[in-house]
Design a protein around this motif. Sequence first.
Motif, PDB file in Angstrom:
ATOM      1  N   VAL A   1       0.823  -1.079   0.021  1.00 44.55           N
ATOM      2  CA  VAL A   1       0.026  -0.026  -0.243  1.00 44.55           C
ATOM      3  C   VAL A   1       0.732   1.316   0.110  1.00 44.55           C
ATOM      4  CG1 VAL A   1      -1.583   1.283   1.578  1.00 44.55           C
ATOM      5  CG2 VAL A   1      -2.047  -1.255   1.246  1.00 44.55           C
ATOM      6  N   LEU A   2       2.107   1.146   0.479  1.00 43.32           N
ATOM      7  CA  LEU A   2       2.963   2.205   0.422  1.00 43.32           C
ATOM      8  C   LEU A   2       3.469   2.631  -0.748  1.00 43.32           C
ATOM      9  CD1 LEU A   2       4.588   1.763   4.031  1.00 43.32           C
ATOM     10  CD2 LEU A   2       2.856   3.289   3.529  1.00 43.32           C
ATOM     11  N   GLN A   3       3.917   1.388  -1.625  1.00 45.67           N
ATOM     12  CA  GLN A   3       4.603   1.456  -2.750  1.00 45.67           C
ATOM     13  C   GLN A   3       4.019   2.527  -4.033  1.00 45.67           C
ATOM     14  OE1 GLN A   3       5.069  -2.758  -3.525  1.00 45.67           O
ATOM     15  NE2 GLN A   3       6.221  -3.094  -1.619  1.00 45.67           N
ATOM     16  N   GLY A   4       4.707   3.307  -4.647  1.00 46.58           N
ATOM     17  CA  GLY A   4       4.384   4.000  -5.537  1.00 46.58           C
ATOM     18  C   GLY A   4       3.946   5.310  -5.350  1.00 46.58           C
ATOM     19  N   ARG A   5       3.837   5.628  -3.994  1.00 42.40           N
ATOM     20  CA  ARG A   5       3.291   6.766  -3.411  1.00 42.40           C
ATOM     21  C   ARG A   5       4.212   7.691  -2.928  1.00 42.40           C
ATOM     22  NH1 ARG A   5      -2.460   6.317  -1.326  1.00 42.40           N
ATOM     23  NH2 ARG A   5      -2.749   3.922  -1.235  1.00 42.40           N
ATOM     24  N   THR A   6       4.075   9.186  -3.439  1.00 46.74           N
ATOM     25  CA  THR A   6       5.110   9.978  -2.788  1.00 46.74           C
ATOM     26  C   THR A   6       4.955  10.145  -1.105  1.00 46.74           C
ATOM     27  OG1 THR A   6       3.649  11.685  -2.817  1.00 46.74           O
ATOM     28  CG2 THR A   6       4.774  11.368  -4.815  1.00 46.74           C
ATOM     29  N   ILE A   7       6.251  10.867  -0.646  1.00 43.80           N
ATOM     30  CA  ILE A   7       5.923  10.900   0.865  1.00 43.80           C
ATOM     31  C   ILE A   7       4.638  11.701   1.138  1.00 43.80           C
ATOM     32  CG2 ILE A   7       7.821  12.962   0.831  1.00 43.80           C
ATOM     33  CD1 ILE A   7       7.709   9.982   3.461  1.00 43.80           C
ATOM     34  N   GLU A   8       4.352  12.784   0.387  1.00 39.12           N
ATOM     35  CA  GLU A   8       3.229  13.643   0.786  1.00 39.12           C
ATOM     36  C   GLU A   8       2.164  12.898   0.610  1.00 39.12           C
ATOM     37  OE1 GLU A   8       5.665  14.506  -1.597  1.00 39.12           O
ATOM     38  OE2 GLU A   8       6.654  16.076  -0.775  1.00 39.12           O
ATOM     39  N   GLU A   9       1.992  11.858  -0.379  1.00 33.77           N
ATOM     40  CA  GLU A   9       0.859  11.258  -0.327  1.00 33.77           C
ATOM     41  C   GLU A   9       0.616  10.113   0.770  1.00 33.77           C
ATOM     42  OE1 GLU A   9       0.260  10.915  -5.355  1.00 33.77           O
ATOM     43  OE2 GLU A   9       1.567   9.457  -4.298  1.00 33.77           O
ATOM     44  N   ILE A  10       1.729   9.723   1.150  1.00 40.36           N
ATOM     45  CA  ILE A  10       1.897   8.612   2.243  1.00 40.36           C
ATOM     46  C   ILE A  10       1.268   9.541   3.585  1.00 40.36           C
ATOM     47  CG2 ILE A  10       3.303   7.270   3.773  1.00 40.36           C
ATOM     48  CD1 ILE A  10       4.732   6.693   1.232  1.00 40.36           C
ATOM     49  N   GLU A  11       1.878  10.802   3.635  1.00 37.38           N
ATOM     50  CA  GLU A  11       1.270  11.343   4.984  1.00 37.38           C
ATOM     51  C   GLU A  11      -0.211  11.606   4.857  1.00 37.38           C
ATOM     52  OE1 GLU A  11       3.129  15.395   5.405  1.00 37.38           O
ATOM     53  OE2 GLU A  11       2.433  15.335   7.552  1.00 37.38           O
ATOM     54  N   LEU A  12      -0.508  12.028   3.447  1.00 36.98           N
ATOM     55  CA  LEU A  12      -2.154  12.285   3.661  1.00 36.98           C
ATOM     56  C   LEU A  12      -2.841  10.978   4.207  1.00 36.98           C
ATOM     57  CD1 LEU A  12      -2.545  14.198   0.301  1.00 36.98           C
ATOM     58  CD2 LEU A  12      -3.159  15.016   2.699  1.00 36.98           C
ATOM     59  N   LEU A  13      -2.327   9.725   3.670  1.00 42.09           N
ATOM     60  CA  LEU A  13      -2.976   8.290   3.921  1.00 42.09           C
ATOM     61  C   LEU A  13      -3.096   8.257   5.541  1.00 42.09           C
ATOM     62  CD1 LEU A  13      -4.139   5.792   2.428  1.00 42.09           C
ATOM     63  CD2 LEU A  13      -1.714   4.706   2.830  1.00 42.09           C
ATOM     64  N   PHE A  14      -1.842   8.622   6.184  1.00 37.16           N
ATOM     65  CA  PHE A  14      -1.513   8.273   7.540  1.00 37.16           C
ATOM     66  C   PHE A  14      -2.343   9.316   8.196  1.00 37.16           C
ATOM     67  CE2 PHE A  14       0.644   9.701  11.282  1.00 37.16           C
ATOM     68  CZ  PHE A  14       1.445   8.701  11.847  1.00 37.16           C
ATOM     69  N   GLN A  15      -2.662  10.389   7.862  1.00 39.05           N
ATOM     70  CA  GLN A  15      -3.541  11.452   8.663  1.00 39.05           C
ATOM     71  C   GLN A  15      -5.029  10.932   8.168  1.00 39.05           C
ATOM     72  OE1 GLN A  15      -2.072  13.031  10.755  1.00 39.05           O
ATOM     73  NE2 GLN A  15      -0.094  13.696   9.838  1.00 39.05           N
ATOM     74  N   ALA A  16      -5.528  10.683   7.301  1.00 43.06           N
ATOM     75  CA  ALA A  16      -6.812  10.170   6.953  1.00 43.06           C
ATOM     76  C   ALA A  16      -6.963   8.893   7.752  1.00 43.06           C
ATOM     77  CB  ALA A  16      -6.872  10.004   5.468  1.00 43.06           C
ATOM     78  N   ARG A  17      -6.272   8.214   7.621  1.00 43.84           N
ATOM     79  CA  ARG A  17      -6.776   6.678   8.277  1.00 43.84           C
ATOM     80  C   ARG A  17      -6.525   7.205  10.003  1.00 43.84           C
ATOM     81  NH1 ARG A  17      -3.614   1.486   6.139  1.00 43.84           N
ATOM     82  NH2 ARG A  17      -4.823   1.446   3.823  1.00 43.84           N
ATOM     83  N   ARG A  18      -5.992   7.990  10.352  1.00 46.19           N
ATOM     84  CA  ARG A  18      -6.056   7.970  11.975  1.00 46.19           C
ATOM     85  C   ARG A  18      -7.319   8.108  12.275  1.00 46.19           C
ATOM     86  NH1 ARG A  18      -1.536  12.405  13.667  1.00 46.19           N
ATOM     87  NH2 ARG A  18      -0.168  10.623  14.723  1.00 46.19           N
ATOM     88  N   GLU A  19      -8.529   9.013  11.466  1.00 46.49           N
ATOM     89  CA  GLU A  19      -9.929   9.195  11.864  1.00 46.49           C
ATOM     90  C   GLU A  19     -10.603   7.815  11.957  1.00 46.49           C
ATOM     91  OE1 GLU A  19     -11.680  11.816   8.923  1.00 46.49           O
ATOM     92  OE2 GLU A  19      -9.926  13.042   9.158  1.00 46.49           O
ATOM     93  N   THR A  20     -10.114   6.798  10.994  1.00 46.16           N
ATOM     94  CA  THR A  20     -10.507   5.468  11.223  1.00 46.16           C
ATOM     95  C   THR A  20     -10.255   4.857  12.573  1.00 46.16           C
ATOM     96  OG1 THR A  20     -10.161   5.217   8.744  1.00 46.16           O
ATOM     97  CG2 THR A  20     -10.901   3.352   9.762  1.00 46.16           C
ATOM     98  N   TYR A  21      -9.016   5.071  13.089  1.00 49.44           N
ATOM     99  CA  TYR A  21      -8.631   4.254  14.179  1.00 49.44           C
ATOM    100  C   TYR A  21      -9.156   5.175  15.331  1.00 49.44           C
ATOM    101  CZ  TYR A  21      -5.083   2.648  10.708  1.00 49.44           C
ATOM    102  OH  TYR A  21      -4.449   2.313   9.571  1.00 49.44           O
ATOM    103  N   ALA A  22      -9.731   6.204  15.252  1.00 54.51           N
ATOM    104  CA  ALA A  22     -10.471   7.034  16.290  1.00 54.51           C
ATOM    105  C   ALA A  22     -11.427   6.111  17.122  1.00 54.51           C
ATOM    106  CB  ALA A  22     -10.800   8.183  15.912  1.00 54.51           C
ATOM    107  N   ASP A  23     -12.146   5.285  16.514  1.00 56.27           N
ATOM    108  CA  ASP A  23     -12.970   4.441  17.041  1.00 56.27           C
ATOM    109  C   ASP A  23     -12.324   3.380  17.785  1.00 56.27           C
ATOM    110  OD1 ASP A  23     -15.539   4.746  16.882  1.00 56.27           O
ATOM    111  OD2 ASP A  23     -15.722   4.018  14.768  1.00 56.27           O
ATOM    112  N   HIS A  24     -11.931   3.515  19.245  1.00 56.31           N
ATOM    113  CA  HIS A  24     -11.203   2.364  19.931  1.00 56.31           C
ATOM    114  C   HIS A  24     -11.633   2.481  21.395  1.00 56.31           C
ATOM    115  CE1 HIS A  24      -8.697   6.128  19.925  1.00 56.31           C
ATOM    116  NE2 HIS A  24      -8.975   5.955  21.287  1.00 56.31           N
ATOM    117  N   HIS A  25     -11.051   1.664  22.346  1.00 54.56           N
ATOM    118  CA  HIS A  25     -11.382   1.565  23.465  1.00 54.56           C
ATOM    119  C   HIS A  25     -10.148   2.421  24.300  1.00 54.56           C
ATOM    120  CE1 HIS A  25     -13.974  -1.924  22.373  1.00 54.56           C
ATOM    121  NE2 HIS A  25     -15.041  -0.879  22.942  1.00 54.56           N
TER     122      HIS A  25
END
Length: 187
Positions: free
Chosen positions: A134-158
């Motif tokens: 999933v990290l391959q073929g992406r620029t560092i900027e794109e990876i950072e966007l993915l990192f920040q976007a996914r944080r919202e998904t993980y926000a559902d936790h105990h």
Amino acid sequence: MGYIENSLREIPLKEKSIVFVGFMGVGKTTIGKLVAQKLHRSFIDADSEIERKYQMPIPKIFKTLGESEFRKAEKNLITELCHQNLKVISLGGGAFLQEEIRDVCLSHCIVFHLDLSWEMWKERLDMLIETRPVLQGRTIEEIELLFQARRETYADHHSKLITDQLSEEEAANYIVDSLKLSWKLYN
Ligand SMILES: Nc1ncnc2c1ncn2[C@@H]1O[C@H](COP(=O)(O)OP(=O)(O)OP(=O)(O)O)[C@@H](O)[C@H]1O
Ligand SMILES: O=C(O)C1=C[C@@H](O)[C@@H](O)[C@H](O)C1
Ligand SMILES: [Mg+2]
């Protein structure tokens, strides 16, 4: 005795499986394994189970069978695992994006979000890139966007732990202590 309710039946808090979620490379596998050892529970890594089932590494599964086949296997496996108690389960970094996976984990297990700052995480990129398609073929900027976007998904936790200042061992000890404290308080 304290119980957390779920839709199927009441599972004593102390018996619930513990599930680690978070972005690729934050330490779910390494820290999850240590937590399992310290709690004398069996450890299951969802990615390793899928690799074992298909007898190939994840990049090859993505390449030959496609990501959708991997995601289906991930959903079936995690749904089955979440119905077992007393386990420590580390998910793959993308698993929690599937609503069914989020729902089954949150209703049956104790979900721990392992988090890391972007500044710390990017130092691990070189070590991760070869085995995380999933990290391959992406620029560092794109990876950072993915990192920040996914944080919202993980926000559902105990529970959540930011591991920036912690070694793997320290993070595992902190998690074990906090679990033991909540078992004491709620049982
Ligand atoms: N607290 C930590 N301090 C330093 N290095 C760490 C820490 N936690 C994990 N690491 C290192 O980061 C790398 C990635 O860890 P790991 O494979 O456990 O991540 P993961 O969250 O399971 O990733 P994935 O979602 O891709 O399965 C490993 O080399 C591991 O040793
Ligand atoms: O974040 C992701 O989408 C992934 C993370 C890894 O753990 C593996 O599950 C796979 O490489 C996909
Ligand atoms: Mg892992």
